[in-house]
Scaffold this motif. Structure first.
Motif, PDB file in Angstrom:
ATOM      1  N   LEU A   1      -0.969   6.589  13.695  1.00  0.00           N
ATOM      2  CA  LEU A   1       0.117   6.626  12.713  1.00  0.00           C
ATOM      3  C   LEU A   1       1.460   6.854  13.389  1.00  0.00           C
ATOM      4  CD1 LEU A   1      -1.498   8.823   9.911  1.00  0.00           C
ATOM      5  CD2 LEU A   1      -1.581   6.343  10.211  1.00  0.00           C
ATOM      6  N   ALA A   2       2.466   6.136  12.913  1.00  0.00           N
ATOM      7  CA  ALA A   2       3.845   6.375  13.322  1.00  0.00           C
ATOM      8  C   ALA A   2       4.488   7.278  12.283  1.00  0.00           C
ATOM      9  CB  ALA A   2       4.605   5.054  13.440  1.00  0.00           C
ATOM     10  N   LEU A   3       5.021   8.409  12.705  1.00  0.00           N
ATOM     11  CA  LEU A   3       5.652   9.355  11.780  1.00  0.00           C
ATOM     12  C   LEU A   3       7.133   9.051  11.659  1.00  0.00           C
ATOM     13  CD1 LEU A   3       3.880  12.653  12.950  1.00  0.00           C
ATOM     14  CD2 LEU A   3       3.214  11.074  11.126  1.00  0.00           C
ATOM     15  N   PRO A   4       7.715   9.252  10.458  1.00  0.00           N
ATOM     16  CA  PRO A   4       7.075   9.706   9.217  1.00  0.00           C
ATOM     17  C   PRO A   4       6.126   8.640   8.648  1.00  0.00           C
ATOM     18  CG  PRO A   4       9.317   9.049   8.771  1.00  0.00           C
ATOM     19  CD  PRO A   4       9.147   8.981  10.252  1.00  0.00           C
ATOM     20  N   HIS A   5       5.102   9.116   7.943  1.00  0.00           N
ATOM     21  CA  HIS A   5       4.082   8.233   7.404  1.00  0.00           C
ATOM     22  C   HIS A   5       3.947   8.431   5.902  1.00  0.00           C
ATOM     23  CE1 HIS A   5       0.449   5.792   7.261  1.00  0.00           C
ATOM     24  NE2 HIS A   5      -0.159   6.760   6.599  1.00  0.00           N
ATOM     25  N   ILE A   6       3.840   7.315   5.173  1.00  0.00           N
ATOM     26  CA  ILE A   6       3.606   7.343   3.728  1.00  0.00           C
ATOM     27  C   ILE A   6       2.111   7.176   3.492  1.00  0.00           C
ATOM     28  CG2 ILE A   6       4.065   6.221   1.518  1.00  0.00           C
ATOM     29  CD1 ILE A   6       6.705   5.195   2.747  1.00  0.00           C
ATOM     30  N   PRO A   7       1.429   8.154   2.890  1.00  0.00           N
ATOM     31  CA  PRO A   7      -0.023   8.034   2.704  1.00  0.00           C
ATOM     32  C   PRO A   7      -0.381   7.137   1.524  1.00  0.00           C
ATOM     33  CG  PRO A   7       0.738  10.089   1.767  1.00  0.00           C
ATOM     34  CD  PRO A   7       1.944   9.439   2.403  1.00  0.00           C
ATOM     35  N   GLY A   8      -1.690   6.889   1.388  1.00  0.00           N
ATOM     36  CA  GLY A   8      -2.200   6.147   0.235  1.00  0.00           C
ATOM     37  C   GLY A   8      -2.494   4.697   0.532  1.00  0.00           C
ATOM     38  N   VAL A   9      -3.694   4.232   0.129  1.00  0.00           N
ATOM     39  CA  VAL A   9      -4.063   2.829   0.343  1.00  0.00           C
ATOM     40  C   VAL A   9      -4.339   2.087  -0.961  1.00  0.00           C
ATOM     41  CG1 VAL A   9      -4.941   3.211   2.671  1.00  0.00           C
ATOM     42  CG2 VAL A   9      -6.477   3.465   0.718  1.00  0.00           C
ATOM     43  N   ASP A  10      -4.476   2.805  -2.064  1.00  0.00           N
ATOM     44  CA  ASP A  10      -4.756   2.174  -3.365  1.00  0.00           C
ATOM     45  C   ASP A  10      -3.546   2.298  -4.274  1.00  0.00           C
ATOM     46  OD1 ASP A  10      -7.408   1.610  -2.670  1.00  0.00           O
ATOM     47  OD2 ASP A  10      -8.083   3.586  -3.324  1.00  0.00           O
ATOM     48  N   ALA A  11      -3.246   1.224  -5.002  1.00  0.00           N
ATOM     49  CA  ALA A  11      -2.105   1.260  -5.908  1.00  0.00           C
ATOM     50  C   ALA A  11      -2.272   0.238  -7.012  1.00  0.00           C
ATOM     51  CB  ALA A  11      -0.794   1.001  -5.158  1.00  0.00           C
ATOM     52  N   ALA A  12      -1.561   0.489  -8.109  1.00  0.00           N
ATOM     53  CA  ALA A  12      -1.447  -0.475  -9.207  1.00  0.00           C
ATOM     54  C   ALA A  12      -0.009  -0.476  -9.669  1.00  0.00           C
ATOM     55  CB  ALA A  12      -2.383  -0.102 -10.358  1.00  0.00           C
ATOM     56  N   GLY A  13       0.467  -1.634 -10.063  1.00  0.00           N
ATOM     57  CA  GLY A  13       1.850  -1.699 -10.495  1.00  0.00           C
ATOM     58  C   GLY A  13       2.233  -3.080 -10.986  1.00  0.00           C
ATOM     59  N   VAL A  14       3.541  -3.299 -11.068  1.00  0.00           N
ATOM     60  CA  VAL A  14       4.093  -4.554 -11.574  1.00  0.00           C
ATOM     61  C   VAL A  14       4.676  -5.336 -10.406  1.00  0.00           C
ATOM     62  CG1 VAL A  14       5.750  -5.596 -13.156  1.00  0.00           C
ATOM     63  CG2 VAL A  14       4.616  -3.445 -13.769  1.00  0.00           C
ATOM     64  N   VAL A  15       4.231  -6.575 -10.263  1.00  0.00           N
ATOM     65  CA  VAL A  15       4.694  -7.414  -9.152  1.00  0.00           C
ATOM     66  C   VAL A  15       6.198  -7.634  -9.266  1.00  0.00           C
ATOM     67  CG1 VAL A  15       4.491  -9.669  -8.033  1.00  0.00           C
ATOM     68  CG2 VAL A  15       2.461  -8.575  -9.033  1.00  0.00           C
ATOM     69  N   ASP A  16       6.918  -7.460  -8.136  1.00  0.00           N
ATOM     70  CA  ASP A  16       8.358  -7.757  -8.172  1.00  0.00           C
ATOM     71  C   ASP A  16       8.811  -8.635  -7.002  1.00  0.00           C
ATOM     72  OD1 ASP A  16       8.456  -5.884  -6.064  1.00  0.00           O
ATOM     73  OD2 ASP A  16      10.414  -5.151  -6.718  1.00  0.00           O
ATOM     74  N   GLU A  17       7.964  -8.817  -5.982  1.00  0.00           N
ATOM     75  CA  GLU A  17       8.261  -9.755  -4.898  1.00  0.00           C
ATOM     76  C   GLU A  17       6.957 -10.395  -4.433  1.00  0.00           C
ATOM     77  OE1 GLU A  17      10.495  -8.521  -1.510  1.00  0.00           O
ATOM     78  OE2 GLU A  17      12.091  -7.566  -2.693  1.00  0.00           O
ATOM     79  N   ILE A  18       7.064 -11.666  -4.015  1.00  0.00           N
ATOM     80  CA  ILE A  18       5.891 -12.407  -3.562  1.00  0.00           C
ATOM     81  C   ILE A  18       6.166 -12.962  -2.177  1.00  0.00           C
ATOM     82  CG2 ILE A  18       4.436 -14.429  -3.994  1.00  0.00           C
ATOM     83  CD1 ILE A  18       5.006 -14.073  -6.946  1.00  0.00           C
ATOM     84  N   GLY A  19       5.211 -12.772  -1.267  1.00  0.00           N
ATOM     85  CA  GLY A  19       5.363 -13.267   0.087  1.00  0.00           C
ATOM     86  C   GLY A  19       4.939 -14.720   0.220  1.00  0.00           C
ATOM     87  N   PRO A  20       5.245 -15.340   1.361  1.00  0.00           N
ATOM     88  CA  PRO A  20       4.870 -16.736   1.608  1.00  0.00           C
ATOM     89  C   PRO A  20       3.354 -16.936   1.511  1.00  0.00           C
ATOM     90  CG  PRO A  20       6.400 -15.946   3.291  1.00  0.00           C
ATOM     91  CD  PRO A  20       5.980 -14.746   2.505  1.00  0.00           C
ATOM     92  N   GLY A  21       2.958 -18.057   0.950  1.00  0.00           N
ATOM     93  CA  GLY A  21       1.548 -18.403   0.876  1.00  0.00           C
ATOM     94  C   GLY A  21       0.808 -17.824  -0.314  1.00  0.00           C
ATOM     95  N   VAL A  22       1.485 -17.036  -1.135  1.00  0.00           N
ATOM     96  CA  VAL A  22       0.825 -16.404  -2.277  1.00  0.00           C
ATOM     97  C   VAL A  22       0.911 -17.324  -3.486  1.00  0.00           C
ATOM     98  CG1 VAL A  22       0.878 -14.468  -3.892  1.00  0.00           C
ATOM     99  CG2 VAL A  22       1.261 -14.066  -1.458  1.00  0.00           C
ATOM    100  N   THR A  23      -0.204 -17.528  -4.160  1.00  0.00           N
ATOM    101  CA  THR A  23      -0.248 -18.310  -5.391  1.00  0.00           C
ATOM    102  C   THR A  23      -1.025 -17.544  -6.446  1.00  0.00           C
ATOM    103  OG1 THR A  23      -2.274 -19.462  -4.709  1.00  0.00           O
ATOM    104  CG2 THR A  23      -0.168 -20.497  -4.131  1.00  0.00           C
ATOM    105  N   GLY A  24      -0.870 -17.956  -7.690  1.00  0.00           N
ATOM    106  CA  GLY A  24      -1.658 -17.376  -8.768  1.00  0.00           C
ATOM    107  C   GLY A  24      -1.145 -16.064  -9.301  1.00  0.00           C
ATOM    108  N   VAL A  25       0.017 -15.628  -8.878  1.00  0.00           N
ATOM    109  CA  VAL A  25       0.602 -14.385  -9.376  1.00  0.00           C
ATOM    110  C   VAL A  25       2.113 -14.560  -9.404  1.00  0.00           C
ATOM    111  CG1 VAL A  25       0.776 -13.305  -7.093  1.00  0.00           C
ATOM    112  CG2 VAL A  25       0.563 -11.862  -9.122  1.00  0.00           C
ATOM    113  N   ALA A  26       2.765 -13.878 -10.346  1.00  0.00           N
ATOM    114  CA  ALA A  26       4.207 -14.044 -10.517  1.00  0.00           C
ATOM    115  C   ALA A  26       4.851 -12.685 -10.765  1.00  0.00           C
ATOM    116  CB  ALA A  26       4.496 -14.980 -11.690  1.00  0.00           C
TER     117      ALA A  26
END
Length: 418
Positions: free
Chosen positions: A57-82
């Protein structure tokens, strides 16, 4: 953005809410405005610095690997979500964190069912992936009996439900106070700890048709021989032959019911009574007029022959890592039928230890959509032990470290924490 982070390793008190640079999605990634984020024992172990992985880990570190939320940005190659879609999933696991923040980058995700609470969605990602991966590696399929050691926790409770949805019969170990909880999830509970084979033998669980158990062999619902004969009517004993052999051969195997002969034929009695795992009722429905004579010929030796087979477990999943592998091997009869998610001595027993994508294993991300669909059908839930605000992340980590739990710990995010 605001985020929970730590600048040094230690106890929960090292966690602080602070400003951090907002991330942006790369190839095949999306960014969500987080509504809920899970807190896992791995998060706490990394924060403590007691695991070798903390060195990555590089400090400072933000913990947590699971999340749910509202999509607001999409990276290259992503389809099926907006943008605006509600999703749940997990971050890029190689980063070992990033979810306990206003924005998080997800590598795997699925649409969140509209009626799924944010807390459940936020805590689901890696538990669903891990349970799916484990069931895939064990090749759990309809009709099997699966024993899960450590069935009441975050991963175990998910594995119970996904296995039941696959058509498996599940026996789950837990402390007695969690037995009713496991029953509600669809498992037959037994108390964890040493001498598991004795408790499995004494359970009233309707064991797998491809394993053993007199009641199960004659009727998946647990009916006895007399009931099977009454229901059968004038149906053909050919349905009793799982290999589709002629009636006289089926009559010879089922009528004599000599379990030695059946073992020599390479099949248990219940396999002879079950056509391709379809169940006696369906098999008999497809049959003809001679089943009564076949069953009558069996006489009182049926119960003795079936009892002689004894109970058996087809697959075993070790979630607890509590030293049960020798007994799980004894129950299944084969180390290859056992998988551990937590016992690092697994290899010394000939048992596979599943470490996930970081160890180069096939992933279980496809389980996210399956779990979402099961939720909409009322057949799946993410048990939640406790919810905390982002401001109380330290208390959430304390709860994770407190010992045995009945579900997940989750952080609920406000739009503007104080």
């Amino acid at each position: 953005m605001f985020a929970v982070h730590y600048t040094e390793f230690g106890g929960p008190e090292v966690l602080h809410l602070a400003e951090a640079a907002a991330p942006h999605p790369l190839q095949n990634q999306i960014r969500v405005r987080v509504k809920a984020a899970g807190v896992s024992p791995v998060d706490a172990a990394l924060r403590s610095g007691r695991t070798p992985m903390s060195a990555r880990l590089a400090l400072p570190h933000i913990p947590g690997v699971d999340a749910a939320g509202v999509v607001d940005e999409i990276g290259p190659g992503v389809t099926g979500v907006a943008p605006g879609d509600e999703v749940f999933g997990s971050v890029e696991l190689a980063g070992l964190g990033g979810a306990s923040a206003e924005f998080a980058i997800l590598r795997s995700w699925a649409p969140k069912p509209a009626t799924m609470p944010w807390a459940q969605a936020g805590a689901a990602g890696t538990s669903v992936e891990t349970a799916t991966r484990a069931l895939d590696l064990l090749d759990v399929h309809p009709g099997m009996t699966l024993l899960i050691d450590g069935a009441a926790g975050g991963v175990g409770s998910v594995a119970v439900q996904l296995a039941v949805a696959r058509g498996a019969r599940v026996i789950g170990t837990a402390r007695p106070s969690n037995h009713d909880f496991l029953r509600k999830l669809g498992a037959t509970p037994i108390t964890y700890g040493p001498d598991l084979p004795t408790r499995v033998t004494s359970t009233n669980h309707p064991l797998n048709p491809t394993s053993a158990g007199a009641n199960r062999a004659l009727d998946p619902a647990g009916a006895h021989l007399d009931h099977a004969r009454d229901v059968a009517g004038t149906r053909d004993v050919r349905a009793l032959n799982a290999d589709g052999a002629p009636a006289d051969r089926a009559h010879s195997a089922a009528g004599a019911l000599d379990h030695h002969a059946l073992n020599a034929a390479g099949a248990r009695v219940d396999r002879a009574l079950d056509v391709a795992g379809a169940g006696v009722d369906r098999a008999l429905d497809a049959a003809g007029p001679r089943v009564d004579r076949a069953l009558d010929a069996a006489g009182p030796r049926v119960d003795r022959a079936l009892d002689a087979a004894g109970p058996r477990v087809d697959r075993a999943l070790d979630v607890a890592g509590a030293g049960s592998l020798p007994e799980l091997i004894s129950l299944t009869g084969d180390p290859a039928s056992v998988l551990s998610l937590a016992d690092f001595s697994a290899a010394s027993h000939g048992v596979r230890l599943s470490m996930g994508e970081l160890a180069g294993e096939p992933h279980g991300r496809h389980g996210l959509r399956a779990a979402a669909e099961l939720f909409t059908q009322g057949r799946f839930v993410i048990p939640i032990e406790a919810e905390f605000s982002l401001m109380n992340a330290a208390a959430a980590h304390t709860a994770v470290e407190s010992g045995s739990r009945r579900g997940k710990i989750v952080l609920i995010l406000d739009d503007h924490p104080a």
